[in-house]
Every structure is written in structure tokens, then in C-alpha cells.
Design an enzyme around this catalytic site. Structure first.
Site, PDB file in Angstrom:
ATOM      1  N   PHE A   1       0.999 -58.991  -3.840  1.00 54.96           N
ATOM      2  CA  PHE A   1       1.647 -57.751  -3.420  1.00 54.96           C
ATOM      3  C   PHE A   1       0.786 -56.550  -3.817  1.00 54.96           C
ATOM      4  CE2 PHE A   1       4.920 -54.351  -4.096  1.00 54.96           C
ATOM      5  CZ  PHE A   1       5.207 -54.172  -2.763  1.00 54.96           C
TER       6      PHE A   1
ATOM      7  N   ASP B   1       0.148 -61.557 -14.108  1.00 53.95           N
ATOM      8  CA  ASP B   1       1.131 -61.000 -13.187  1.00 53.95           C
ATOM      9  C   ASP B   1       2.118 -62.131 -12.906  1.00 53.95           C
ATOM     10  OD1 ASP B   1       2.657 -60.107 -11.053  1.00 53.95           O
ATOM     11  OD2 ASP B   1       1.001 -58.995 -10.141  1.00 53.95           O
TER      12      ASP B   1
ATOM     13  N   HIS C   1       6.541 -63.474 -10.092  1.00 52.98           N
ATOM     14  CA  HIS C   1       7.205 -64.593  -9.405  1.00 52.98           C
ATOM     15  C   HIS C   1       7.561 -65.732 -10.354  1.00 52.98           C
ATOM     16  CE1 HIS C   1       4.991 -63.628  -5.325  1.00 52.98           C
ATOM     17  NE2 HIS C   1       5.756 -62.638  -5.745  1.00 52.98           N
TER      18      HIS C   1
ATOM     19  N   GLN D   1      12.877 -56.884  -9.426  1.00 61.30           N
ATOM     20  CA  GLN D   1      13.206 -56.293  -8.133  1.00 61.30           C
ATOM     21  C   GLN D   1      14.167 -57.221  -7.376  1.00 61.30           C
ATOM     22  OE1 GLN D   1      11.746 -57.783  -5.214  1.00 61.30           O
ATOM     23  NE2 GLN D   1      12.403 -56.260  -3.718  1.00 61.30           N
TER      24      GLN D   1
ATOM     25  N   LYS E   1      13.609 -61.019  -6.649  1.00 58.24           N
ATOM     26  CA  LYS E   1      13.058 -61.890  -7.680  1.00 58.24           C
ATOM     27  C   LYS E   1      14.074 -62.919  -8.181  1.00 58.24           C
ATOM     28  CE  LYS E   1       9.009 -59.976  -7.588  1.00 58.24           C
ATOM     29  NZ  LYS E   1       9.195 -58.956  -6.548  1.00 58.24           N
TER      30      LYS E   1
ATOM     31  N   ARG F   1       5.951 -41.813 -28.169  1.00 59.42           N
ATOM     32  CA  ARG F   1       6.493 -41.777 -29.530  1.00 59.42           C
ATOM     33  C   ARG F   1       6.002 -42.977 -30.340  1.00 59.42           C
ATOM     34  NH1 ARG F   1      11.171 -40.186 -26.297  1.00 59.42           N
ATOM     35  NH2 ARG F   1      11.660 -37.997 -26.742  1.00 59.42           N
TER      36      ARG F   1
ATOM     37  N   TYR G   1      10.273 -35.245 -31.358  1.00 61.56           N
ATOM     38  CA  TYR G   1       9.449 -34.513 -30.394  1.00 61.56           C
ATOM     39  C   TYR G   1       7.984 -34.521 -30.834  1.00 61.56           C
ATOM     40  CZ  TYR G   1      13.822 -33.063 -28.282  1.00 61.56           C
ATOM     41  OH  TYR G   1      15.046 -33.063 -27.666  1.00 61.56           O
TER      42      TYR G   1
ATOM     43  N   ARG H   1      11.597 -46.325 -19.715  1.00 56.71           N
ATOM     44  CA  ARG H   1      12.600 -47.212 -20.316  1.00 56.71           C
ATOM     45  C   ARG H   1      13.582 -47.726 -19.257  1.00 56.71           C
ATOM     46  NH1 ARG H   1      12.693 -42.484 -23.690  1.00 56.71           N
ATOM     47  NH2 ARG H   1      14.670 -41.930 -22.684  1.00 56.71           N
TER      48      ARG H   1
END
Length: 409
Positions: A97, A168, A171, A194, A197, A226, A233, A243
Site C-alpha cells: 500500500f 510493516d 496485515h 484501519q 484489517k 514530552r 509544557y 495518541r
């Protein structure tokens, strides 16, 4: 000849739909409602994502899991976390992909294509070795369709040349290689959740690794730069908020409870169907090595040699669909032929390197052959059904073969 093809007015092999996707139930509903009523919908103050990270990583043989918004981001974060410099080369397959390549460019690195093995559809280690230059810094083998790549050879090449290996595994949920889980075979790995999947939350991804330093860097990049010892901050590296949200985490925890049984079912049905249809001339299911101890069967893939089978791929796909068997040809062309590569439409990335790049000269004949005329895909949900479902799929292939004369010019 057997019965008349449905395409020509005959009775279809199958009129009932095969297993639909996604599969969900009370478990997902319970976790989602609990999350909703908790008022803790974000990763920073909820518990679902943290629980999922720990459980998924453990199931895939890793100490660390960092859940993110999608699989593309997980690849890019892994590249950035490794400290690879701009304009370094990353070897990837041409049959995958778009995101495997786009993530490399978005990390300001250069994708270099190494052809696949025409039988396994995964990176050919010999092509990888031939593609290495002094600028190479990483390899991204794709466990395509859920079959693990030749990781023993790839890791040996990486060790020899001091390269990072990013699996990767988009799958490969629940897949294994020599009884070791996908996601723990390289230095770091990327999974996707996704919609299509093998386990899904609509969108989402996760990074897995056993490398403490890589995990620390990935976690910082996915959380606005962070670090655990910093104040709120305080931002240490270029990064963002990648996230995963608590609603996705809730769904994924319920989906994870189903994964082991579903992975066993898919693998069993995939083996059974491959044995049945490989008896037909010109049909070659994805070749499975003994090292692939579990195929997650995100796709059931095959090559069809139209001259040996007696009908071209396009006609076979049309006939299968008429017989009640959903299928597709997959990618229309290899990644180097994508408009983005041909036109070098890389946006602000690779400003200096792109002038020297010419992806129109890239040759990946095995990938091109699959795209152009040979590959057929069947989707993973079909393999959650019964053996009778597999028999229907096989019977459709047999019926088309027996009627192959109907496709003669």
C-alpha cells in the site's frame, strides 16, 4: 462441461453472502459505554489505550506498545525515532500500500524499491542486497497478506550492513515466523487497525518493539515531544499528538479478545482452500514457506496464469463475482508508477534529493506482472466462515475452469 456459468445465465454457486466485517458484539458495546460514561475519552486520563498497548505488545512478543492514530503514522514515527538523517535511503517493496512509501517520504527519507519474490509476494532478499548503497539506513519488509517475510535472511543482511529493520505488519495481526510473533522479528514494527484489517477500530495503529530506547523515543514523538522527567509544557523533539483515543482503545480491547480464535480460523481455512485450488492448472496460491508458522490471511492471494488456466484474470474475476465470490485484482500498478512518484509530488520533503530522483527508471518486473495480469485477492473476513464456505469458493474456481472454453476469443 459442468453447469453453465452464472455470468452466462446459469445458477450461481453461492447466493448467500460470506462472512461480513467488522465483527462486534456486547463486549465492544460494554467497553464503549463504560468509556463514554467515565468522561475520560483521551489517552492521557483513560485506561483503555494503556491496557490495550500492554496486551497487544505481549501477544506479539514485545515489551513495548505505543498506540497511535493510524498505521502510516506508526511507520513514520519509527523512522524518526531511530534518528535516521534526512535523505537517507530506505528499502521497501513495490507491491504494498501507498503508506509504506509515503511514510518514508514524510520522514524526509528516500524510498528505494527492491522487487518482490513472484511466488511469496514479499521482498526478495537478493533484490534487497542489490539495492543497498552507502546511503541505505533501513529496510521495511512488508508481511504481505499476512505471510511473514523472509526475516532470517533480511535480519542477516541488516546486521551485515548495520541497518534498521521496521516490520510493516499492517496485515499480520497474530501471524508468526518460526513460532515467533510478527511484530517482534525486526527492531521495531508497525500495525494498522484501519477498517479492513484483521482487527479494527475504524482507524488506528500501534508500534511494537523490544528496544527500550526506541520505545522511549517513539513514545515521546507520539506525545508532542514530552519526556517522563519533563514538565507538561516541555517539548524535546519535533513531534505531534498522535495518541490513540479511548473509544478506539475500548473497541480494540474487545477485538483483541477475539483475535487468537479468528487467527486460527483464518489460517486453517486458508491452508484448506490453497490445497484445493492449487490442483487447477495455472492457479498458484501465495507460496508459503515452512518458516511461516501462522499466516494471518488478511488477504488470500494467488497468481493466475491465464494461458495455463484457459482464461485471463479479468474474465475469471468477473465470473467469480457472478458466482457469488467477492474478489478483486488488487493494485493496478506498482508503487514506482504511482503519480506521486512519477511526478515527484513530494511537497516540502526531499527538496535537494528529489532533483536527482527518477522513479520512471525503476524496474520491478515481478511486482508489475502481479499488478498487470496475474494477482487475485480474496478478503480476510471470508476466511472466518466454515469449511463449506471454502468448498463453495473452490467449486466456483472449478466451475470456471471447466467452462474455460466460454472465454476463448
Amino acid at each position: 462441461m459442468s453447469q453453465k456459468l452464472a455470468l452466462l445465465g446459469g445458477t450461481p454457486v453461492r447466493t448467500r453472502p460470506l462472512t461480513s466485517w467488522p465483527i462486534f458484539g456486547k463486549a465492544e458495546e460494554k467497553r464503549l459505554l463504560r468509556t463514554l460514561h467515565s468522561g475520560k475519552w483521551g489517552r492521557l486520563n483513560g485506561t483503555e489505550v494503556a491496557e490495550f498497548e500492554e496486551r497487544f505488545a505481549a501477544m506479539h512478543g514485545c515489551k513495548h506498545g505505543i498506540a497511535v492514530v493510524n498505521g502510516t503514522v506508526s511507520l513514520r514515527i519509527a523512522l524518526m525515532a531511530a534518528g535516521i538523517p534526512a535523505n537517507a535511503e530506505v528499502i521497501i517493496p513495490p507491491y504494498t500500500f501507498f503508506s509504506t512509501a509515503s511514510a518514508v517520504i514524510e520522514a524526509n527519507m528516500i524510498p528505494v524499491f527492491a522487487d518482490i519474490d513472484v511466488n511469496t509476494f514479499n521482498l526478495d532478499p537478493k533484490a534487497v542486497e542489490a539495492a543497498i548503497t552507502p546511503r541505505t539506513r533501513a529496510i521495511i519488509p512488508v508481511h504481505f497478506a499476512g505471510q511473514t517475510a523472509d526475516m532470517k535472511t533480511i535480519m542477516a543482511i541488516a546486521k551485515k550492513h548495520k541497518l534498521l529493520v521496521i516490520e510493516d505488519a499492517a496485515h499480520a495481526h497474530g501471524a508468526s515466523y518460526r513460532n515467533q510473533p510478527a511484530g517482534s522479528l525486526g527492531h521495531v514494527a508497525s500495525f494498522s487497525f484501519q477498517s479492513s484489517k484483521n482487527m479494527t477500530s475504524g482507524e488506528g495503529g500501534i508500534i511494537t518493539t523490544n528496544d527500550d530506547k526506541l520505545a522511549e523515543s517513539c513514545r515521546s514523538i507520539h506525545n508532542c515531544g514530552r519526556i517522563p522527567t519533563g514538565v507538561w509544557y516541555e517539548h524535546h523533539v519535533i513531534s505531534g499528538n498522535y495518541r490513540l483515543g479511548e473509544f478506539q482503545g475500548a473497541v480494540l480491547n474487545a477485538q483483541l479478545d477475539r483475535l487468537e480464535q479468528q487467527a486460527q480460523t483464518r489460517d486453517r481455512n486458508g491452508r484448506y482452500l490453497a490445497a484445493k485450488i492449487s490442483r487447477l492448472p495455472g492457479i498458484y496460491p501465495q507460496k508459503r514457506s515452512a518458516d511461516c508458522t501462522r499466516h494471518s490471511c488478511h488477504l488470500f492471494m494467488m497468481r493466475i496464469d491465464g494461458s495455463a488456466f484457459g482464461a485471463p484474470r479479468a474474465a475469471v474475476i468477473q465470473a467469480l463475482q457472478a458466482e457469488g465470490i467477492p474478489c478483486a485484482a488488487g493494485y493496478g500498478f506498482s508503487l514506482p508508477q504511482q503519480p506521486m512518484f512519477r511526478n515527484k509530488a513530494f511537497g516540502p520533503y526531499l527538496p535537494k534529493a528529489s532533483a536527482k530522483l527518477d522513479y520512471r527508471k525503476v524496474r520491478c518486473p515481478n511486482s508489475d506482472l502481479l499488478c498487470r495480469e496475474q494477482c487475485i485477492w480474496l478478503e480476510q473476513s471470508m476466511f472466518l466462515g466454515s469449511r463449506a464456505d471454502m468448498d463453495d469458493i473452490a467449486r466456483a474456481f472449478e466451475k470456471i475452469y471447466e467452462n474455460r472454453g466460454a472465454f476463448s476469443p
